[in-house]
Design an enzyme around this catalytic site. Structure first.
Site, PDB file in Angstrom:
ATOM      1  N   HIS A  32      28.239 -28.199   0.764  1.00 27.52           N
ATOM      2  CA  HIS A  32      26.741 -28.171   0.228  1.00 27.52           C
ATOM      3  C   HIS A  32      26.275 -26.579   0.082  1.00 27.52           C
ATOM      4  CE1 HIS A  32      27.105 -32.431   1.492  1.00 27.52           C
ATOM      5  NE2 HIS A  32      26.180 -32.507   0.979  1.00 27.52           N
ATOM      6  N   SER A  67      23.329 -35.275  -2.226  1.00 27.68           N
ATOM      7  CA  SER A  67      24.147 -34.757  -1.001  1.00 27.68           C
ATOM      8  C   SER A  67      24.637 -35.783  -0.248  1.00 27.68           C
ATOM      9  CB  SER A  67      23.155 -33.855  -0.169  1.00 27.68           C
ATOM     10  OG  SER A  67      22.321 -34.871   0.819  1.00 27.68           O
ATOM     11  N   ASP A  68      25.659 -35.383   0.601  1.00 25.83           N
ATOM     12  CA  ASP A  68      25.839 -36.772   1.698  1.00 25.83           C
ATOM     13  C   ASP A  68      25.095 -36.683   2.822  1.00 25.83           C
ATOM     14  OD1 ASP A  68      27.282 -38.731   2.670  1.00 25.83           O
ATOM     15  OD2 ASP A  68      29.422 -37.964   2.533  1.00 25.83           O
ATOM     16  N   TRP A  69      25.252 -37.659   3.648  1.00 24.81           N
ATOM     17  CA  TRP A  69      24.484 -38.105   4.765  1.00 24.81           C
ATOM     18  C   TRP A  69      24.047 -36.644   5.748  1.00 24.81           C
ATOM     19  CZ3 TRP A  69      22.428 -43.076   5.531  1.00 24.81           C
ATOM     20  CH2 TRP A  69      21.911 -43.232   6.806  1.00 24.81           C
ATOM     21  N   ASP A  86      23.741 -33.843   5.281  1.00 28.11           N
ATOM     22  CA  ASP A  86      24.423 -32.479   5.322  1.00 28.11           C
ATOM     23  C   ASP A  86      23.764 -31.430   4.765  1.00 28.11           C
ATOM     24  OD1 ASP A  86      26.900 -33.427   6.286  1.00 28.11           O
ATOM     25  OD2 ASP A  86      27.436 -34.543   4.228  1.00 28.11           O
TER      26      ASP A  86
END
Ligand code: BGC
Length: 753
Positions: free
Chosen positions: A287, A309-311, A313
């Site tokens: 990220h 984004s992912d969870w 992150d």
């Protein structure tokens, strides 16, 4: 030609050109671009930052507990999220799969607020992990997991899986699927290996692109299509220590050679969203990686959609990775690296911090406008502005029998026969069998994670009408001849003695071992070898003296070399999905001739992880390449022979195409499918070249005695590699093309121009 005629022809050409499709789609894009521009120009900063914010449904639900199917939206919280914080997106399921009707209610509530109670009425984009079907909608068609879809080596099936999954996801009112996983599965310890299309760049690119084609069609505003999301960009799948969300070290060249091409293929196939690598590569968290997220993804791969984004992150750049000394700095780093939407997911911290950053001038307005424009464009492409609501008509065909049929075909084609001593398989339907082992009589191990719940491990929630392996066998040959005795669980002996006695009374034992369902970090392991409880059980069962057929149900190739010699037959089922029990019974008793081929290398030893496209040094001097079974391997109940391998020329330039053809014959007595695989070896190169690389495949069906000619076309893309300067190049020199047991050599010469 006289002047008048010339003018006339010119006019016709102009008219035709204007009428052509590309011109039309230009007009359409301009309209969308213009619409987005107009809308953005009306938005306040708060509205823009809200569009970039994504929260989980848990954040807008009534608390809490673990009550199954008791989920309730908290309208006050939902209004706060959409009206006060202007959130652009919501994701996930609360706890457990909902009924389709309930999904309609939830999505309608969300869109009602967005449409009727906000100033600009911008629809919310709901996203979900419909990994192997609409796994968070009750009763959906749950396909084999990705590793199996790759094991089927069948692009049409992958496309169908994409299209049915889209249908059922959009039928649930959800237009955005966080799928496909385009990570390359080259680290077998990794708990998400089964979410990938295997270890090979070419196979994964082909299967992944076919899935996207099916999922999106030509137009994602279609009532039965969704927007796909390529994840997890990029390098996530190669943790050094094998544990989920731990560092990868991937040089620029290897990144470009092995990890980027699948994403490049996904972008080319039209995926409009990308999710970021949750971990880090070479010390830079996914990220925070401007180079990969902007320079490569945007400027090189020409990706036009938006990046989510992912969870949690972005926050983790501060809380975990410590590349940001404050949560606010984390937001700045991620947004400026190229993340357009934050999966926050529990609160509005991202919103508050980003607002502050823009107001104080630390994040420029152009970057906000850029991110918001990308998000709104996808919402428009999905037709959400015209109609954000679920389409009730789609409920009618949800999980229809045709979908189940396609699922059964996928499951059957994904099953790999890896050992068949003395042609023990297929078994006669008159045989008396004992079925045993921890994966024999449960549906959850066949499906794996992302099934009904995140971990997929609540067997009580699985549909009663689907068949475990034991049930499917009992249905096929009758309960009288198909005794089931558990023997052991995944980790403990249960009734071993009794099971051994039962084995003595059977003609054949069907021993089902493997892994329980898992997903992400809870699936971490420290040892690729199957545990001793199961291995010892296998040995004890084999010692009973009856032939044993081993069925492995697992998300990654757990090492079983110590028991392989004792097994008469071995079937690698991996995660064949909801129809997996029936599919396996069909293979075991010969109602389906197995055609699956390994999409990963099956290691012989836990530390012997040498993949099929190894470098020369890996099989040199004391080093040996000696897997249990290689990539591309899989037996059939018939035999095939290859002949007549022809190439169109012994010498070509990089701008020419090499045509390759081969005759494949079914030399046995049963009809069967064969995966014709073409490999290329570049004999000498300025960067070490792999032993071989897959560059083409085709799955064909042949009746006994039938011959088919299969053709391939190879070009520059296939001959190229990432050179010393980290750029894709071709080099003149000798190549060997291999199909089946046949080979031909050709030379790539300098371009004449
Ligand atoms: C996973 C993603 C998934 C996301 C949303 C994350 O933990 O890494 O693959 O899409 O959660 O559920």
């Amino acid at each position: 030609m006289n002047q008048l005629l010339k003018v006339f022809i010119m006019l016709i050409v102009i008219a035709l050109t204007i009428g052509l499709k590309p011109a039309e789609s230009n007009v359409e894009t301009q309209t969308t671009d213009q619409r987005v521009k107009d809308l953005v120009s009306k938005m306040t900063l708060e509205e823009k930052v809200g569009q970039m914010t994504q929260v989980t449904i848990q954040a807008v639900s009534k608390v809490q507990g673990t009550g199954k199917q008791q989920h309730q939206i908290d309208l006050a919280k939902l209004e706060e999220a959409i009206i006060k914080y202007n959130v652009g997106s919501i994701l996930n399921v609360y706890d457990v799969a909902h009924s389709i009707e309930y999904w309609h209610q939830v999505i309608t509530e969300i869109q009602d607020i967005a449409k009727k109670k906000t100033r600009l009425g911008i629809p919310v984009i709901y996203g979900i992990d419909a990994i192997h079907g609409a796994n968070y909608t009750k009763g959906s068609t749950l396909f084999p997991q990705a590793i199996n879809m790759a094991a089927a080596w069948n692009k049409d099936l992958a496309e169908k899986c994409g299209s049915i999954t889209s249908y059922e996801t959009r039928a649930s009112g959800i237009p955005w699927n966080f799928y496909p996983v385009m990570d390359i599965g080259r680290q077998p310890l990794w708990s998400r290996l089964w979410e990938t299309f295997g270890e090979d760049v070419y196979l994964a690119s082909q299967i992944g692109s076919s899935y996207i084609k099916g999922a999106q069609g030509n137009d994602i505003s279609d009532a039965a299509k969704v927007a796909t999301c390529l994840k997890h960009y990029v390098g996530y799948s190669f943790p050094i220590n094998g544990r989920d969300r731990t560092p990868a070290w991937i040089s620029e060249r290897m990144m470009r050679e092995y990890f980027l091409p699948t994403f490049e293929a996904g972008v080319a196939a039209g995926a409009p969203t990308v999710m970021v690598n949750s971990s880090e590569v070479d010390g830079i968290p996914g990220h925070a990686n401007y180079h990969l997220l902007t320079e490569v993804l945007r400027n090189e791969l020409n990706f036009k959609g938006f990046v989510v984004s992912d969870w949690e992150d972005i926050a983790r750049l501060h809380t975990r990775d410590r590349v940001a000394s404050t949560p606010k700095e984390a937001v700045k780093i991620a947004v400026m690296a190229g993340v357009d939407m934050s999966m926050v997911p529990y609160n509005f911290s991202f919103y508050d911090l980003l607002l502050e950053l823009v107001k104080e001038g630390s994040v420029p307005m152009w970057r906000i406008d850029e991110a918001v424009s990308r998000i709104l464009t996808v919402k428009m492409q999905l037709g959400l502005f015209e109609n954000p609501y679920p389409n009730k008509e789609l409920i009618n065909n949800f999980a229809k029998s045709e979908f189940t049929e396609a699922n059964l075909t996928a499951a059957r084609e994904s099953i790999i026969l890896s050992k068949n001593e003395d042609n023990i398989l297929p078994l006669s339907k008159e045989s008396k069998v004992l079925i045993t082992g921890p994966t024999a009589n449960q549906l959850s191990p066949l499906n794996g994670g992302w099934t009904i719940t995140w971990q997929g491990n609540d067997e009580s929630l699985y549909p009663q009408e689907k068949h475990t392996i034991a049930e499917a066998i009992q249905n096929k040959i009758g309960v009288k001849n198909a005794l089931y005795s558990q023997g052991c669980s995944f980790t403990e002996e249960i009734n071993v003695k009794e099971t051994i006695e039962a084995a003595k009374n059977a003609d054949v034992v069907i021993l089902c071992l493997g892994e329980p369902p898992y997903c992400e970090s809870p699936g971490n392991i420290d040892n690729l070898t199957l545990n001793n409880v199961q291995l010892n059980f296998a040995q004890k069962i084999a010692a009973a003296g009856k032939p044993v057929i081993l069925v492995m149900i697992e998300g990654r190739p757990r090492v079983i070399s110590s028991i392989v010699p004792d097994m008469k037959g071995i079937i690698l089922g991996f995660l064949p999905g909801m129809e997996g029990g029936d599919a396996l019974a069909d293979v075991i008793f010969g109602d389906f001739n197995p055609s699956g081929k390994l999409p990963v290398t099956y290691p012989r030893n836990a530390n012997g992880i040498t993949l099929y496209d190894y470098k020369p040094i890996e099989n040199f001097d004391v080093n040996t390449y000696n897997p249990q079974w290689p990539f591309g391997y899989g037996l059939s109940y018939t035999t095939f022979s290859y002949s007549n391998l022809k190439i169109s020329s012994k010498e070509i330039t990089e701008n020419e195409t090499l045509k390759v053809s081969v005759d494949v014959k079914n030399t046995g007595e049963t009809s069967g499918q064969e995966v014709v695989q073409l490999y290329l070896c570049d004999l000498y190169g300025s960067v070490t070249r792999p032993d071989r690389q897959l560059k083409g495949f085709e799955k064909i069906s042949l009746n006994p005695g039938e011959i088919k000619t299969v053709t391939f076309a190879l070009n520059k893309d296939h001959f190229s590699f990432i050179g010393i300067d980290n750029k894709r190049i071709t080099e003149p020199g000798d190549f060997v093309v291999m199909v089946g047991d046949k080979k031909e050599k050709f030379t790539l010469t300098e371009s004449k121009n």
